[in-house]
Design a protein around this motif. Structure first.
Motif, PDB file in Angstrom:
ATOM      1  N   SER A 201      13.501  -9.987  27.406  1.00 12.80           N
ATOM      2  CA  SER A 201      13.511  -9.289  28.702  1.00 12.80           C
ATOM      3  C   SER A 201      12.347  -8.330  28.879  1.00 12.80           C
ATOM      4  N   THR A 202      11.769  -7.869  27.772  1.00 10.78           N
ATOM      5  CA  THR A 202      10.755  -6.816  27.898  1.00 10.78           C
ATOM      6  C   THR A 202       9.411  -7.327  28.398  1.00 10.78           C
ATOM      7  N   LEU A 203       9.214  -8.645  28.374  1.00  4.96           N
ATOM      8  CA  LEU A 203       7.944  -9.166  28.903  1.00  4.96           C
ATOM      9  C   LEU A 203       7.732  -8.660  30.320  1.00  4.96           C
ATOM     10  N   GLY A 204       6.513  -8.237  30.627  1.00  8.70           N
ATOM     11  CA  GLY A 204       6.241  -7.788  31.984  1.00  8.70           C
ATOM     12  C   GLY A 204       6.347  -8.927  32.968  1.00  8.70           C
ATOM     13  N   LYS A 205       6.913  -8.637  34.142  1.00 11.07           N
ATOM     14  CA  LYS A 205       7.047  -9.688  35.164  1.00 11.07           C
ATOM     15  C   LYS A 205       6.538  -9.140  36.484  1.00 11.07           C
ATOM     16  N   ILE A 206       5.627  -9.875  37.058  1.00 10.34           N
ATOM     17  CA  ILE A 206       5.044  -9.441  38.329  1.00 10.34           C
ATOM     18  C   ILE A 206       5.270 -10.543  39.357  1.00 10.34           C
ATOM     19  N   ASP A 207       5.912 -10.178  40.438  1.00  6.34           N
ATOM     20  CA  ASP A 207       6.164 -11.119  41.525  1.00  6.34           C
ATOM     21  C   ASP A 207       4.917 -11.178  42.403  1.00  6.34           C
ATOM     22  N   VAL A 208       4.383 -12.376  42.570  1.00  5.31           N
ATOM     23  CA  VAL A 208       3.151 -12.548  43.355  1.00  5.31           C
ATOM     24  C   VAL A 208       3.493 -13.392  44.583  1.00  5.31           C
ATOM     25  N   GLN A 209       3.369 -12.801  45.751  1.00  2.00           N
ATOM     26  CA  GLN A 209       3.716 -13.534  46.971  1.00  2.00           C
ATOM     27  C   GLN A 209       2.581 -13.449  47.984  1.00  2.00           C
ATOM     28  N   GLY A 210       2.523 -14.465  48.807  1.00  2.00           N
ATOM     29  CA  GLY A 210       1.523 -14.478  49.875  1.00  2.00           C
ATOM     30  C   GLY A 210       0.830 -15.824  49.949  1.00  2.00           C
ATOM     31  N   SER A 211       0.224 -16.082  51.092  1.00  2.00           N
ATOM     32  CA  SER A 211      -0.413 -17.376  51.279  1.00  2.00           C
ATOM     33  C   SER A 211      -1.641 -17.552  50.376  1.00  2.00           C
ATOM     34  N   ASP A 212      -2.158 -16.431  49.836  1.00  2.00           N
ATOM     35  CA  ASP A 212      -3.310 -16.523  48.934  1.00  2.00           C
ATOM     36  C   ASP A 212      -2.918 -16.322  47.470  1.00  2.00           C
ATOM     37  N   ALA A 213      -1.636 -16.501  47.172  1.00  2.00           N
ATOM     38  CA  ALA A 213      -1.169 -16.237  45.795  1.00  2.00           C
ATOM     39  C   ALA A 213      -1.888 -17.127  44.790  1.00  2.00           C
ATOM     40  N   ARG A 214      -2.063 -18.374  45.104  1.00  2.00           N
ATOM     41  CA  ARG A 214      -2.752 -19.295  44.177  1.00  2.00           C
ATOM     42  C   ARG A 214      -4.184 -18.843  43.928  1.00  2.00           C
ATOM     43  N   GLU A 215      -4.836 -18.531  45.031  1.00  2.00           N
ATOM     44  CA  GLU A 215      -6.229 -18.096  44.925  1.00  2.00           C
ATOM     45  C   GLU A 215      -6.316 -16.836  44.047  1.00  2.00           C
ATOM     46  N   PHE A 216      -5.350 -15.965  44.252  1.00  2.00           N
ATOM     47  CA  PHE A 216      -5.331 -14.724  43.479  1.00  2.00           C
ATOM     48  C   PHE A 216      -5.201 -15.028  41.982  1.00  2.00           C
ATOM     49  N   LEU A 217      -4.255 -15.912  41.644  1.00  2.00           N
ATOM     50  CA  LEU A 217      -4.079 -16.258  40.224  1.00  2.00           C
ATOM     51  C   LEU A 217      -5.337 -16.905  39.660  1.00  2.00           C
ATOM     52  N   SER A 218      -5.974 -17.722  40.478  1.00  2.00           N
ATOM     53  CA  SER A 218      -7.200 -18.377  40.028  1.00  2.00           C
ATOM     54  C   SER A 218      -8.300 -17.376  39.712  1.00  2.00           C
ATOM     55  N   ARG A 219      -8.268 -16.276  40.431  1.00  2.00           N
ATOM     56  CA  ARG A 219      -9.313 -15.270  40.203  1.00  2.00           C
ATOM     57  C   ARG A 219      -9.012 -14.396  38.978  1.00  2.00           C
ATOM     58  N   VAL A 220      -7.734 -14.160  38.708  1.00  2.00           N
ATOM     59  CA  VAL A 220      -7.435 -13.240  37.608  1.00  2.00           C
ATOM     60  C   VAL A 220      -7.259 -13.971  36.281  1.00  2.00           C
ATOM     61  N   TYR A 221      -6.955 -15.258  36.329  1.00  2.00           N
ATOM     62  CA  TYR A 221      -6.863 -16.040  35.089  1.00  2.00           C
ATOM     63  C   TYR A 221      -8.105 -16.913  34.960  1.00  2.00           C
ATOM     64  N   THR A 222      -8.373 -17.308  33.721  1.00  2.00           N
ATOM     65  CA  THR A 222      -9.601 -18.085  33.502  1.00  2.00           C
ATOM     66  C   THR A 222      -9.419 -19.563  33.837  1.00  2.00           C
ATOM     67  N   ASN A 223      -8.190 -20.030  33.908  1.00  2.00           N
ATOM     68  CA  ASN A 223      -7.969 -21.468  34.132  1.00  2.00           C
ATOM     69  C   ASN A 223      -7.600 -21.748  35.595  1.00  2.00           C
TER      70      ASN A 223
END
Lengths: 1006, 197
Positions: free
Chosen positions: A670-692
């Motif tokens: 349970s202690t793993l951090g969890k961040i809810d990411v919502q929005g029409s640009d959520a994918r783009e956002f993940l693409s920018r913050v992760y390397t893959n």
């Protein structure tokens, strides 16, 4: 001695108290301070001085006292270096001198050599570190301060925050008047009145015996104040026995309150803190801190029973005690005559020595002469005589010519057993200066006064140089009116004109610093640190000019009294020797704390369990009942391992790991951090913050991501889940949750504000239970029947919504062990229930809860990194052999990508993650051990190291310089072994994946 | 052992945030002029809004029946749903748990730029009453609750080192939202300090 039938104003003679001082038992009364009670019992020696070990008596009656340092109580209630003048007496009190004046003291034996130990003696003698190292402990043991406590403090201390429109610091005439003026002229404004004494009134008690108007004014004012106190939802807060010791920017003030008994009261019904720090934020501050009297200077002015004149008055009028019968009063202002009147009223013989010429004939001088008191005008004391206690004084005629004092004529002796001096008054400007206010030197009062104009602050009464109590009332009202105007409560203000007819102690003569006296030995400026006028002269001869440097060279103003009585005289002496004005010398810097603050009080209740938040998951009660041992990860308390039947950590971890590898384990994730990411640009956002790549991740799927900073260094990793095209849930490391969330918000708000993305922390929303092992699928089929767990329909790195034992859940098929595993995510409120249900259903497969230690072993066997353990902020994905996770053709770059083109980051000589296998399979390398080359130089270090029960041998991960090109080579790891000392362990460099190299286990057996 | 996951056959145990800290009467603190209890029936929904303020106001009013509050304020709507201003684009809807599903149903209707997430399990709600509640909270909270937190105001601050949201629902009552993982710490601070009130 105690004056019989004296109407002292603080003493309750009906309550007798017994106390112990330096192993002797004494009696006192409620209302006494330890100092006054000891004076009543004819105790004259309180401690020895810091440097020379000279026997010292009381000098003052309050916070300014430099000599009477004591240690209070013993064991867990021991408090060192308190001033006897500030300790209120309570029944059973036990105290000892910080340096016992009655015991044999080594420093007394070297008395003939004191002249060879001037200022700078220690610096010069022990400048070589080797010498200092040998003598430091011995010398420190000789110092006149109390020993540091060795036991845990058993008292309770507290902190409380307060807010007020107006804070008045000082509960004397000016403070009372200012508080009343604000209260009388406002309706809702909150006022806090702070005073360090037990009773409001300050020095006014000294006037009661001779001035009926003073006592009437005091009675009426206190009644009015208490009427405000007694109102419902009172606007007035009163802190007595409370020292305002620090004033920081924006009118943030800290006050240390000591409770009425000086003890912690801990009962079953409740507690009272021994000391409380009040943290006050105020819009306006009225400073009415008064003034401290300063002593006159003469040879051997440190003998016991040489005191300050107003302190003698205070001991007499407030506590009904006095320490002499044949008293000489000596000074340069009218205040000594007030003391003479008080002494005369109780038929104690006194003589007045006034450096001012006989031309000064104020009303009070005439009155004292009229009482038959012998007055020497135009005389000065050159020396006090006595072994340890003053026995007589040597007088000589003096005259002021221009700004210079001339000592003329021969000297005559005068017997006395108490000498009370007054060299003028030092306004207590300390607090005002804490947050940057300046002082200016006022020639009339011969004192440094606070700067006149300052936002949101007024000064009134003695601290502003107003000497008569009647004038202090008017001055305080005027300043309170200015405060009300600043608050916008009044627009037009009425300013009372102050009279000049009252007795004003600030009418003093020129500083009495003739060289005939300053050049004598043992003219002490700083009693606590044994600093003399000759020390100041020496420091100036040695080239010091700034008073800050002189202070540090001589130690003048160091210690617990911070030079409250001595510093201004020291400045005057420095001015004299430098040939410049007081104004040009200036003051040293006033810094918090104004008076001593207990470490216990500073800590307050932020100790033990409250020192740092202990965060628990909703499943914690299950772990506790299972007998788990815990480890702290960030602020989280996570189960470390679950010992049974007396197992040690190694036995428990081996059992847990084997269970997960061969049948079934369960873990609270349970202690793993969890961040809810919502929005029409959520994918783009993940693409920018992760390397893959994330643009094609389908709903129902999960993906591992590696996050780098803009320098290309790994900062976090985790699995993110695609709920739908506009909604993802990202997981982070436990310790990195807050910093990752903060960094992502920063990017969103500053650089990518055009993206339609919202982030919300949902770490606490979900409880997460991992079920791990070959039987995980079997168990899930029992727990949840609305999900198809067939391996083809619910693949690795997918998730499904389902109902687990009646609770809505998100079930992810992800694994941090390499085994078949599912993570059940449910609303946190059901975490406890689901954990128990999983444990119950898993019994069939001997389900075994495992903790973080086993998790580490399982993931290390698979070569999975832990960010922060196997990386250290300087590792790129390539360094950990994860170049495969860098996307090559994203339309928009990702954080860190640009840095990967830097040649240095692609060097083959960088530290790279490899596996290490010890030649002796049973040797487990200590984490952090260095890998060395043939010249014993470090070429890497071990990041993770465990014993793998499934492999039956030790394994380790390491950062090795150029490690990926050293496969199968043998390297040496230097370790420290108990008893055997340093040892070099040969290891083979290997792949970082030790178990299930082809990844066949993750789908399970069926 | 055979089990079924159909909801009807289970009676899942719901454990509230402060459950392990409460006394037998369900109170965290109960003494003269000071009472602190947990409201375990509250749902907390995080609503994030778009840059179109006018549209935000319309949507929130239409779907949830509340006005979008201005800075540091609370607004209340039908059925006592409360909308708390947390930051310029973040509002928390606090309502009874039984109404949670109805609120979350609106997720699909939200226009682009707005989003919503259930955070009910992440927070426990404490209610403080009594004249001494300020004295208690002042032990650990630097915010001027008495002077600045007037009725219908909300503030995001800290209690000790724990992040909390405090709002004044009515003149004589304060509510505090505490993250679940900090509940043990917060309950410990409050109970300890209550001994000296």
């Amino acid at each position: 001695m105690r004056i019989e039938n004296h109407s002292s104003h603080q003493i309750d003679y009906s309550q007798s108290l017994t106390f112990i001082f330096n192993n002797k038992t004494y009696k006192g009364y409620k209302g006494d301070t330890l100092a006054s009670a000891l004076v009543a019992n004819d105790v004259l020696f309180f401690a020895r001085s810091f440097k020379y070990g000279r026997k010292r008596g009381l000098m003052a009656a309050g916070v300014e006292e430099p000599n009477a340092l004591i240690s209070l109580e013993i064991g867990g209630r021991y408090t060192p270096n308190l001033k006897a003048t500030e300790v209120m007496l309570y029944d059973g009190l036990s105290a000892v001198s910080s340096s016992n004046p009655n015991a044999l003291d080594f420093r007394a034996l070297i008395k003939p050599f004191h002249r060879f130990m001037p200022a700078g003696f220690y610096y010069k003698t022990f400048i070589k570190q080797k010498v200092w190292a040998k003598v430091e402990n011995s010398l420190r043991a000789l110092s006149g301060f109390s020993k540091a406590p060795t036991e845990k403090d058993v008292d309770v201390y507290d902190h409380v925050f307060h807010h007020a429109e107006v804070v008045v610091i000082g509960g004397g005439v000016a403070g009372i008047s200012a508080a009343l003026e604000v209260l009388n002229n406002s309706k809702t404004e909150r006022v806090i009145l702070v005073d360090e004494r037990e009773h409001l009134g300050g020095e006014l008690f000294n006037e009661f015996s001779t001035d009926d108007a003073a006592s009437t004014w005091h009675k009426d004012s206190i009644e009015k104040l208490f009427s405000y106190m007694n109102e419902d939802n009172s606007r007035l807060t009163l802190f007595l026995r409370s020292a305002a010791y620090a004033w920081y920017d924006h009118n943030y003030i800290e006050v240390l309150e000591t409770n009425a008994t000086g003890e912690s009261l801990v009962t079953e019904q409740g507690q009272a803190a021994r000391k409380t720090i009040h943290k006050i934020r105020a819009k306006e501050v009225i400073l009415a801190t008064g003034a401290h009297e300063r002593p006159m200077l003469f040879e051997t002015n440190d003998l016991a029973n040489i005191m300050l004149s107003q302190s003698v008055r205070r001991f007499l009028n407030e506590f009904g005690v006095i320490s002499g019968k044949d008293i000489v009063l000596y000074g340069n202002n009218d205040s000594i005559y007030s003391t003479a009147i008080d002494l005369n009223n109780i038929n104690i013989k006194c003589t007045v020595v006034d450096v001012r010429s006989s031309e000064i004939q104020s009303e009070i001088v005439t009155n004292v002469k009229g009482l038959g008191v012998k007055v020497f005008q135009g005389y000065a004391i050159l020396k006090a005589n006595g072994t340890h206690l003053v026995r007589s004084i040597e007088l000589s005629q003096v005259a002021l010519q221009g700004k210079e004092w001339n000592v003329s004529g021969g000297s005559q002796q005068l017997k006395c057993d108490l000498l009370a001096t007054s060299g003028g008054f030092n306004p207590v400007v300390h607090l005002d200066c804490h947050c940057g206010a300046k002082t200016f030197y006022d020639e009339v009062s011969q004192s440094f006064l606070p700067q006149k104009e300052r936002n949101n602050r007024q000064v009134c009464g003695s601290v502003a140089g107003v000497g008569a109590w009647q004038d202090a009332v008017g001055d305080a009202k005027n300043k309170a009116q200015l405060t009300l105007k600043s608050l916008g409560i009044v627009k037009k203000i009425n300013q009372d004109k102050l009279s000049t007819n009252y007795l004003n102690f600030f009418n003093v003569s020129q500083f009495f610093t003739p060289v005939e006296i300053l050049n004598r030995p043992k003219v002490f400026l700083d009693m606590q640190n044994d600093v003399t006028t000759l020390d100041v002269a020496l420091s100036i001869r040695e080239g010091y000019r700034s008073i800050e440097h002189i202070k540090r060279y001589t130690a003048m103003g160091f210690g617990t009294d911070q030079g409250k009585t001595g510093n201004i005289n020291g400045i005057a002496v420095a001015a004299k020797f430098l040939g410049i004005s007081m104004s040009e010398v200036g003051t040293t810097t006033f810094r918090p704390a104004y008076t001593g603050v207990d470490f216990g009080a500073m800590a307050g209740r932020e100790i033990g369990d409250f020192f740092d938040p202990q965060r628990y998951t909703t499943i914690n009660d299950c772990h506790v009942s299972s007998g788990a041992e815990f480890e702290v990860v960030g602020q989280w308390y996570r189960p470390w391992y679950y010992p049974i039947n007396g197992e040690d950590i190694h036995q428990a971890v081996n059992r847990e790991c084997l269970a997960a590898r061969t049948s079934l384990g369960m873990m609270d994730a349970s202690t793993l951090g969890k961040i809810d990411v919502q929005g029409s640009d959520a994918r783009e956002f993940l693409s920018r913050v992760y390397t893959n790549a994330w643009m094609k991740l389908a709903p129902g799927s999960c993906r591992y991501g590696l996050m780098c900073n803009e320098k290309g260094m790994i900062i976090d990793d985790g699995v993110s889940t695609c709920i739908n095209d506009n909604h993802f849930i990202m997981t982070t490391t436990t310790g990195g949750a807050a910093s990752v969330y903060s960094a992502l918000e920063m990017w969103l708000q500053t650089e990518w504000s055009n993206l339609d993305v919202h982030l919300n922390s949902v770490t606490d929303q979900y409880a997460t239970i991992a079920v791990v092992g070959p039987n995980a699928r079997n168990l899930m089929k029992v727990l949840c029947q609305d999900v198809d767990f067939d391996r083809q329909n619910f693949k690795f790195m997918q998730w499904r919504p389902g109902t687990v034992c009646g609770v809505d859940a998100r079930i992810m098929r992800i694994s941090f062990s390499g085994e078949l595993a599912y993570e059940i995510n449910i609303e946190a409120n059901y975490g406890y229930y689901i954990w128990n249900q999983v444990a119950l259903a898993g019994k069939k497969w001997n389900i075994t809860p495992y903790g973080t230690e086993s998790m580490h072993v399982l993931r290390a066997e698979k070569g999975y990194i832990i960010v922060g353990q196997d990386t250290d902020g300087s590792m790129t994905p390539m360094d950990v052999n994860m170049g495969w996770i860098l996307a090559k053709d994203k339309p928009f770059s990702y954080i860190g990508r640009r840095s990967f083109s830097i040649s240095a980051l692609n060097s083959e000589e960088r530290f790279q993650l490899v596996g290490l296998l010890t030649k002796d399979e049973q040797v487990v390398l200590p984490e952090g051990s260095h890998i060395i080359d043939n010249k014993s130089r470090s070429i890497g270090y071990v990041t993770s190291s465990y014993y793998s029960p499934i492999l039956g041998r030790s394994i380790a991960l390491a950062q090795l310089k150029g490690g990926l090109s050293k496969m199968s080579e043998t390297v040496l790891v230097k370790i420290v072994q108990e008893k055997q000392g340093l040892k070099e362990i040969p290891c083979e460099v290997s792949s970082s994946v030790f178990y299930d190299i082809n990844g066949e286990k993750v789908d399970g057996n069926d | 052992m055979e089990m079924t996951s159909s909801k009807e056959n289970f009676n899942p145990e719901f454990r509230s945030t402060f459950q392990s800290s409460l006394d037998r009467d369900g109170l965290l603190i109960c003494q003269e002029d000071l009472e602190c209890s947990e409201l375990d029936d509250k749902a907390v929904i995080v609503l994030r809004t778009s840059k179109d303020h006018k549209k935000n106001i319309e949507v929130v009013n239409e779907y949830f029946g509340v006005d979008l509050p201005e800075a540091l304020c609370i607004s209340s709507g039908n059925n006592d749903i409360k909308c708390l201003w947390i930051s310029p684009d973040e509002f928390w809807l606090v309502d009874n748990r039984q109404n949670k599903a109805g609120i979350l149903d609106k997720i699909e209707l939200l226009p682009k730029g707005m989003s919503m997430i259930d955070n009910s399990a992440a927070y426990g709600v404490l209610e403080f009453t009594g004249k001494k509640m300020y004295s208690l909270l002042a032990r650990w909270m630097s915010y001027d609750l008495g002077g600045s937190l007037s009725s219908k105001k909300v503030v995001s601050t800290t209690l000790g080192q724990a992040p909390v949201i405090v709002f004044r629902d009515s003149e004589d009552k304060l509510l505090m939202l505490v993250r679940h993982s900090f509940s043990h710490y917060v309950a410990g601070l409050l109970k300890d300090s209550a001994k000296r009130i």
